[in-house]
Design a protein around this motif. Sequence first.
Motif, PDB file in Angstrom:
ATOM      1  N   GLY A 113     -12.080  44.068 -11.006  1.00 10.59           N
ATOM      2  CA  GLY A 113     -11.996  43.978 -12.474  1.00 10.59           C
ATOM      3  C   GLY A 113     -11.910  42.540 -12.925  1.00 10.59           C
ATOM      4  O   GLY A 113     -12.570  42.116 -13.889  1.00 10.59           O
ATOM      5  N   SER A 114     -11.094  41.729 -12.203  1.00  8.33           N
ATOM      6  CA  SER A 114     -10.955  40.318 -12.570  1.00  8.33           C
ATOM      7  C   SER A 114     -12.297  39.598 -12.436  1.00  8.33           C
ATOM      8  O   SER A 114     -12.650  38.744 -13.275  1.00  8.33           O
ATOM      9  N   LEU A 115     -13.026  39.951 -11.389  1.00 10.44           N
ATOM     10  CA  LEU A 115     -14.346  39.342 -11.214  1.00 10.44           C
ATOM     11  C   LEU A 115     -15.233  39.679 -12.406  1.00 10.44           C
ATOM     12  O   LEU A 115     -15.931  38.807 -12.948  1.00 10.44           O
ATOM     13  N   GLY A 116     -15.175  40.944 -12.810  1.00 11.45           N
ATOM     14  CA  GLY A 116     -15.993  41.373 -13.947  1.00 11.45           C
ATOM     15  C   GLY A 116     -15.621  40.619 -15.199  1.00 11.45           C
ATOM     16  O   GLY A 116     -16.486  40.134 -15.946  1.00 11.45           O
ATOM     17  N   ILE A 117     -14.307  40.475 -15.444  1.00  7.42           N
ATOM     18  CA  ILE A 117     -13.845  39.760 -16.645  1.00  7.42           C
ATOM     19  C   ILE A 117     -14.338  38.316 -16.618  1.00  7.42           C
ATOM     20  O   ILE A 117     -14.816  37.764 -17.613  1.00  7.42           O
ATOM     21  N   ILE A 158      -5.332  35.895 -10.656  1.00  3.64           N
ATOM     22  CA  ILE A 158      -5.095  37.290 -10.264  1.00  3.64           C
ATOM     23  C   ILE A 158      -5.763  37.569  -8.915  1.00  3.64           C
ATOM     24  O   ILE A 158      -5.164  38.191  -8.026  1.00  3.64           O
ATOM     25  N   ILE A 159      -6.981  37.086  -8.769  1.00  4.93           N
ATOM     26  CA  ILE A 159      -7.686  37.318  -7.496  1.00  4.93           C
ATOM     27  C   ILE A 159      -6.913  36.696  -6.338  1.00  4.93           C
ATOM     28  O   ILE A 159      -6.695  37.311  -5.291  1.00  4.93           O
ATOM     29  N   GLY A 160      -6.453  35.448  -6.522  1.00  3.32           N
ATOM     30  CA  GLY A 160      -5.725  34.768  -5.458  1.00  3.32           C
ATOM     31  C   GLY A 160      -4.449  35.495  -5.088  1.00  3.32           C
ATOM     32  O   GLY A 160      -4.167  35.716  -3.904  1.00  3.32           O
TER      33      GLY A 160
END
Lengths: 775, 133
Positions: A612-616, A633-635
């Motif tokens: 989701g974070s990638l998409g955002i 968030i990804i990290g």
Amino acid sequence: MLIVIGLIFVTALLAPWIFKLFREKTGWILALLPLGSFLYLLSFMPEIAAGGTITQSTTWVSMEFFEVNLAFYLDGLSLMFGLIITGIGTFIVLYGAGYLSGNEYLPRFYLAILLFMGSMLGVVLADNLISIFVFWELTSFTSYLLIGFNHEQEASRKAALQALLVTGIGGLALLGGMVLMGFASGQWEVSALLNEGDIIREHPHYLAILLLVLGGAFTKSAQFPFHFWLPGAMAAPTPVSAYLHSATMVKAGVYLLARLHPVLGFTDTWMILVGGFGVVTLLISAWLSLSFTDLKQILAYSTVMALGTMMMLIGLGTELAMQGLAVYILSHAMYKGALFMVAGGIDHEAGTRDVLKLGGLRKLMPISAVAAALAALSMAGIPPLFGFIAKEIVYEAALEATLLPVLFITLAVVANIAIVAASAIVVIRPFFGKQVETPKKAHETPPSMWIGPIILAVLSVVFGVLPFLVDKSLIVPVAGSVWGEPLDFYLSLWHGFNMPLMLSLLTLAGGLLTYRIWDGLRESAPMKGYQMVFARFPVNVYDGLVNGMLGLAGWQTRILQNGLMSNYLVTIMVTALVAIGYTFLTQSGIIWNPDFSNVHVYDWALSITIVGSLGIMLAFGNSRLTIIVAAGIIGYGLSLIYLMHGAADLAMTQVLVETLTVILVVLVLIHVPKIKEVRSGVSRTRDGVIAISAGLMMTLLILAVTAVPFDAFISEYYAEASYPLAHGRNIVNVILVDFRALDTMGEVVVVAIAGLAVYALIKMTRPGSSKENKS
Amino acid sequence: MDTILPILAGAIFATGIYMLLRQSLILTIIGIILISNSVNLALFSLGRISTENPPLIAAGSVMPEAPFANPLPQALILTAIVIGFGLLAFALALAYRSYKELGTVNQDELLEDPEDTSSAIVTHTENNENRDS
């Protein structure tokens, strides 16, 4: 023999200092070295004449597949070349001292010419294929230095490069041929290879070996169509031309083929290729020599003709041809060496080499005139000179060729007519006739410059009148080496009234006639066209190839390195994708069992959060804050993954680093403007395709690797050794600070350097670049 | 988790590459962060994920109690994280400095400054061309 070559190399390196000690006398002192080597080689003559051979060997490189020995092999052929190299070398060192007297680069000349002499001796004396190649390349290299001796002149540099490229490419071919030959027979010593001729000739790689070896020999010995570099190399000082480009180096190709004749010869392919190229070369170059008025150019083309003759003889491959070859090589080395040195003397004393601007020098330069006249008579093949004997046997061999004798003899006679005319030009024009004004007031050359030519010229007479001086002791063993088995014959001046004698008379008459009409012939349109096609055109082709190569290099640099980073990245990514994709297609071994039973709820939650974070990130690409938060968030998500799968250390480090990363990015983003993306939809689509392919590749790579059974050998070793050896209970830490401590220290250094660089980038300013601060 | 980790690594990698190819140097740097993360995750997967127990040796014993997580990829990733951070800090400083000097963080505009060194490459090639003609 190793000692002789070694001594020459060492003396070469010391030559500049020797010059400082003895100044003008250096030439006479250094000449003792080749003279001593000459006498040393001469001492083997009785043994060689009795049919013996001498091998000396020192192991140099020893490997599983082959060994490279500093092995030396002396038989008739190598003895004669060794004697020519050291004998003429003695005169050249003396001659160079006179010719380049006062030149500030004279020490450099001694250095290079001695290095060349050592290398050339190496080529003819070495027994091991690889060492022959190494010495062979050394002669190309030293020849480059010597041709480019007058390095201030562009023409010299160009000629040097041209010679280096042509012979260097040939050298690569030769290396290929030699390696194939070594592996085909299992023999790396020439002396052993000589008995393996049948194996090589019947080997499936025979044709490849032959073509590659011929590639090396034809380029080195300036055979058509590679003949153009030799006249170009006349940009070198005359001592160099006389030595390298007439007496020795250009004969390396001849030597090589003569050496390998028992191994590669006696086949139709050999005869057609070697004989064919030889006969074409001798015909073309003989008449080209008549299209020039520069003494050195005339001699250069007549040298190419002589090399062609030698190739033709090797190609004919009969007993008689071998005899002719042995005599021809010796006689050519003597008369051509002498003529080149005289030509240089004329240039040195009179200030020009153009025969049209010279005349009547015999009164001013009597010794040179005698030397030139005798040498030219030998070159024209007039009795009782040694050159006459050589030409008679060449004619005889051509008449008895096993294939197309009429063709060979016709072409040989036609070419020799031109050579007779050339001989007349080089001696009559400068020395006889009316005395003319020359750019410099001419007088006899110093002794160091006439001693060589006169001795060589007189020897041409002595060997001609008394051929028994050299036949049993040298010529017979040489012919035997090339033939592969001992031969027995003798030389004589008078063969009776036979076909070769008639042809000789015809040649002489034709030659003198050609000389009479030379002035008209030279200026005639057909001759100009002939020169254009065979002398200029090959050079143009060479120039075209070199410029084409530079153009290609420039073009690909402009395409690949155009200064746009995104272009570099796309190139790198696409190349990687194609390479890895190709491997996947050809050897696919991917197993993916979509087994979701061990995927926990929190795994799903975490994965969905990250995706989701990638998409955002992709959707709100222009908002700096959104991107930083998403990256954070990804990290942190990653650190949770580590934590849940037994990697507590990783989780801790990741949290720490992620926190620092976010802070750093924010600090920088405060100072830079908003993100603006103005790329077109097309390039976005292109980047999207690349990115998705790259992601897919990553996934497939992981799946491909995990499909292979796991070998935990190293991990288990660390687990078992951690406490007993390093007394640590945290295995990951033990690996980092104990087992791989040096790596970790390197890493710490890298981070420290990065820190220094960051400090420098932020704090330091370039002196003088205090332009307006745009922050 | 080992079933979805390859997909997760691939997704992060794809996004990283896309970001790397953007004009803004800031997005390029974000791309570098993502790519490092993805590669670390890939390394982690390659060492096989089987257990939740960390590779630690309990007091009083000389061997970790099986099953334990593979320590080798962990050591590699630990190094990679730290080096990756060094790279990131350097890249950020470079972007900051190039903005100070050139007034832009747009990759495509870096070339347009006449004093810029990367344009020297272009002149160099032109020189090569002229040399032997």
